[in-house]
Design a protein around this motif. Sequence first.
Motif, PDB file in Angstrom:
ATOM      1  N   MET A  74     -19.283 -42.443 -44.874  1.00 57.97           N
ATOM      2  CA  MET A  74     -18.346 -42.704 -43.800  1.00 57.97           C
ATOM      3  C   MET A  74     -18.223 -44.221 -43.649  1.00 57.97           C
ATOM      4  O   MET A  74     -19.213 -44.909 -43.445  1.00 57.97           O
ATOM      5  CB  MET A  74     -18.865 -42.049 -42.515  1.00 57.97           C
ATOM      6  CG  MET A  74     -17.966 -42.220 -41.324  1.00 57.97           C
ATOM      7  SD  MET A  74     -18.547 -41.370 -39.820  1.00 57.97           S
ATOM      8  CE  MET A  74     -18.073 -39.705 -40.172  1.00 57.97           C
ATOM      9  N   ASP A  75     -16.992 -44.732 -43.737  1.00 58.39           N
ATOM     10  CA  ASP A  75     -16.819 -46.174 -43.598  1.00 58.39           C
ATOM     11  C   ASP A  75     -16.631 -46.564 -42.133  1.00 58.39           C
ATOM     12  O   ASP A  75     -16.522 -45.708 -41.258  1.00 58.39           O
ATOM     13  CB  ASP A  75     -15.671 -46.682 -44.470  1.00 58.39           C
ATOM     14  CG  ASP A  75     -14.298 -46.169 -44.040  1.00 58.39           C
ATOM     15  OD1 ASP A  75     -14.154 -45.667 -42.905  1.00 58.39           O
ATOM     16  OD2 ASP A  75     -13.354 -46.285 -44.842  1.00 58.39           O
ATOM     17  N   LYS A  76     -16.609 -47.858 -41.888  1.00 60.92           N
ATOM     18  CA  LYS A  76     -16.572 -48.360 -40.510  1.00 60.92           C
ATOM     19  C   LYS A  76     -15.307 -47.899 -39.778  1.00 60.92           C
ATOM     20  O   LYS A  76     -15.357 -47.600 -38.585  1.00 60.92           O
ATOM     21  CB  LYS A  76     -16.685 -49.873 -40.503  1.00 60.92           C
ATOM     22  CG  LYS A  76     -16.933 -50.441 -39.122  1.00 60.92           C
ATOM     23  CD  LYS A  76     -17.318 -51.893 -39.184  1.00 60.92           C
ATOM     24  CE  LYS A  76     -17.552 -52.454 -37.798  1.00 60.92           C
ATOM     25  NZ  LYS A  76     -17.984 -53.848 -37.830  1.00 60.92           N
ATOM     26  N   ASP A 125     -13.711 -45.069 -40.162  1.00 50.85           N
ATOM     27  CA  ASP A 125     -13.941 -43.674 -39.756  1.00 50.85           C
ATOM     28  C   ASP A 125     -14.918 -43.597 -38.584  1.00 50.85           C
ATOM     29  O   ASP A 125     -14.752 -42.775 -37.682  1.00 50.85           O
ATOM     30  CB  ASP A 125     -14.483 -42.855 -40.933  1.00 50.85           C
ATOM     31  CG  ASP A 125     -13.470 -42.700 -42.049  1.00 50.85           C
ATOM     32  OD1 ASP A 125     -12.254 -42.743 -41.780  1.00 50.85           O
ATOM     33  OD2 ASP A 125     -13.906 -42.543 -43.209  1.00 50.85           O
ATOM     34  N   ILE A 126     -15.941 -44.445 -38.616  1.00 49.42           N
ATOM     35  CA  ILE A 126     -16.916 -44.479 -37.524  1.00 49.42           C
ATOM     36  C   ILE A 126     -16.229 -44.890 -36.223  1.00 49.42           C
ATOM     37  O   ILE A 126     -16.424 -44.258 -35.186  1.00 49.42           O
ATOM     38  CB  ILE A 126     -18.083 -45.433 -37.863  1.00 49.42           C
ATOM     39  CG1 ILE A 126     -18.923 -44.844 -38.998  1.00 49.42           C
ATOM     40  CG2 ILE A 126     -18.946 -45.699 -36.630  1.00 49.42           C
ATOM     41  CD1 ILE A 126     -19.943 -45.790 -39.589  1.00 49.42           C
ATOM     42  N   ASN A 135     -13.377 -53.722 -32.881  1.00 47.92           N
ATOM     43  CA  ASN A 135     -14.722 -54.259 -33.115  1.00 47.92           C
ATOM     44  C   ASN A 135     -15.201 -55.119 -31.951  1.00 47.92           C
ATOM     45  O   ASN A 135     -16.393 -55.188 -31.669  1.00 47.92           O
ATOM     46  CB  ASN A 135     -14.760 -55.073 -34.407  1.00 47.92           C
ATOM     47  CG  ASN A 135     -14.739 -54.192 -35.628  1.00 47.92           C
ATOM     48  OD1 ASN A 135     -15.364 -53.147 -35.666  1.00 47.92           O
ATOM     49  ND2 ASN A 135     -14.000 -54.612 -36.642  1.00 47.92           N
ATOM     50  N   ALA A 155     -20.936 -49.854 -34.267  1.00 51.14           N
ATOM     51  CA  ALA A 155     -20.474 -49.189 -35.494  1.00 51.14           C
ATOM     52  C   ALA A 155     -21.307 -49.620 -36.695  1.00 51.14           C
ATOM     53  O   ALA A 155     -21.614 -48.801 -37.569  1.00 51.14           O
ATOM     54  CB  ALA A 155     -18.990 -49.481 -35.727  1.00 51.14           C
ATOM     55  N   ASP A 156     -21.696 -50.894 -36.739  1.00 52.37           N
ATOM     56  CA  ASP A 156     -22.549 -51.383 -37.834  1.00 52.37           C
ATOM     57  C   ASP A 156     -23.895 -50.686 -37.841  1.00 52.37           C
ATOM     58  O   ASP A 156     -24.409 -50.290 -38.901  1.00 52.37           O
ATOM     59  CB  ASP A 156     -22.751 -52.895 -37.732  1.00 52.37           C
ATOM     60  CG  ASP A 156     -21.492 -53.685 -38.067  1.00 52.37           C
ATOM     61  OD1 ASP A 156     -20.594 -53.147 -38.747  1.00 52.37           O
ATOM     62  OD2 ASP A 156     -21.408 -54.849 -37.622  1.00 52.37           O
ATOM     63  N   SER A 195     -23.434 -47.159 -39.036  1.00 49.46           N
ATOM     64  CA  SER A 195     -23.215 -47.176 -40.479  1.00 49.46           C
ATOM     65  C   SER A 195     -24.538 -47.322 -41.241  1.00 49.46           C
ATOM     66  O   SER A 195     -24.779 -46.616 -42.220  1.00 49.46           O
ATOM     67  CB  SER A 195     -22.270 -48.328 -40.863  1.00 49.46           C
ATOM     68  OG  SER A 195     -22.075 -48.374 -42.236  1.00 49.46           O
ATOM     69  N   LYS A 196     -25.399 -48.216 -40.780  1.00 52.45           N
ATOM     70  CA  LYS A 196     -26.701 -48.412 -41.432  1.00 52.45           C
ATOM     71  C   LYS A 196     -27.544 -47.139 -41.346  1.00 52.45           C
ATOM     72  O   LYS A 196     -28.244 -46.788 -42.296  1.00 52.45           O
ATOM     73  CB  LYS A 196     -27.466 -49.569 -40.782  1.00 52.45           C
ATOM     74  CG  LYS A 196     -26.896 -50.919 -41.100  1.00 52.45           C
ATOM     75  CD  LYS A 196     -27.644 -52.007 -40.366  1.00 52.45           C
ATOM     76  CE  LYS A 196     -26.922 -53.342 -40.511  1.00 52.45           C
ATOM     77  NZ  LYS A 196     -27.514 -54.385 -39.671  1.00 52.45           N
ATOM     78  N   LEU A 217     -26.453 -44.090 -41.162  1.00 45.77           N
ATOM     79  CA  LEU A 217     -25.862 -43.024 -41.966  1.00 45.77           C
ATOM     80  C   LEU A 217     -26.092 -43.220 -43.452  1.00 45.77           C
ATOM     81  O   LEU A 217     -26.012 -42.268 -44.223  1.00 45.77           O
ATOM     82  CB  LEU A 217     -24.353 -42.912 -41.687  1.00 45.77           C
ATOM     83  CG  LEU A 217     -23.972 -42.470 -40.277  1.00 45.77           C
ATOM     84  CD1 LEU A 217     -22.460 -42.519 -40.111  1.00 45.77           C
ATOM     85  CD2 LEU A 217     -24.498 -41.080 -39.980  1.00 45.77           C
ATOM     86  N   ASN A 218     -26.372 -44.449 -43.854  1.00 43.23           N
ATOM     87  CA  ASN A 218     -26.552 -44.731 -45.292  1.00 43.23           C
ATOM     88  C   ASN A 218     -27.999 -44.782 -45.681  1.00 43.23           C
ATOM     89  O   ASN A 218     -28.904 -44.746 -45.028  1.00 43.23           O
ATOM     90  CB  ASN A 218     -25.876 -46.043 -45.660  1.00 43.23           C
ATOM     91  CG  ASN A 218     -24.378 -45.946 -45.502  1.00 43.23           C
ATOM     92  OD1 ASN A 218     -23.801 -44.909 -45.750  1.00 43.23           O
ATOM     93  ND2 ASN A 218     -23.762 -47.027 -45.079  1.00 43.23           N
TER      94      ASN A 218
END
Length: 80
Positions: A1-3, A5-6, A27, A72-73, A76-77, A79-80
């Motif tokens: 999922m990219d930023k 989408d987040i 942002n 969101a960052d 993202s971290k 989720l990866n």
Amino acid sequence: MDKKDILAKMQEIFIDILDNDDIVLTNSTTSDDIDEWDSLSHIQLIVEIEKQFNIKLTSHEVTELANVGEMADVISKRLN
């Protein structure tokens, strides 16, 4: 999922929790930009974000967030 989408999913959460269909997250969005975003709703937002993204944020992460982009960052971290 990219930023992107987040952010889109976060916007849905914010609209639902804050009951404001006019919310558009960027942002740089902060609680100062959204009248309904107070300390109680902040907790509700964090709980729902953790649930929807199936993650757990630390209290340090939550208190260090300056804006939606940083949130969101962190998501993202996680989720990866």
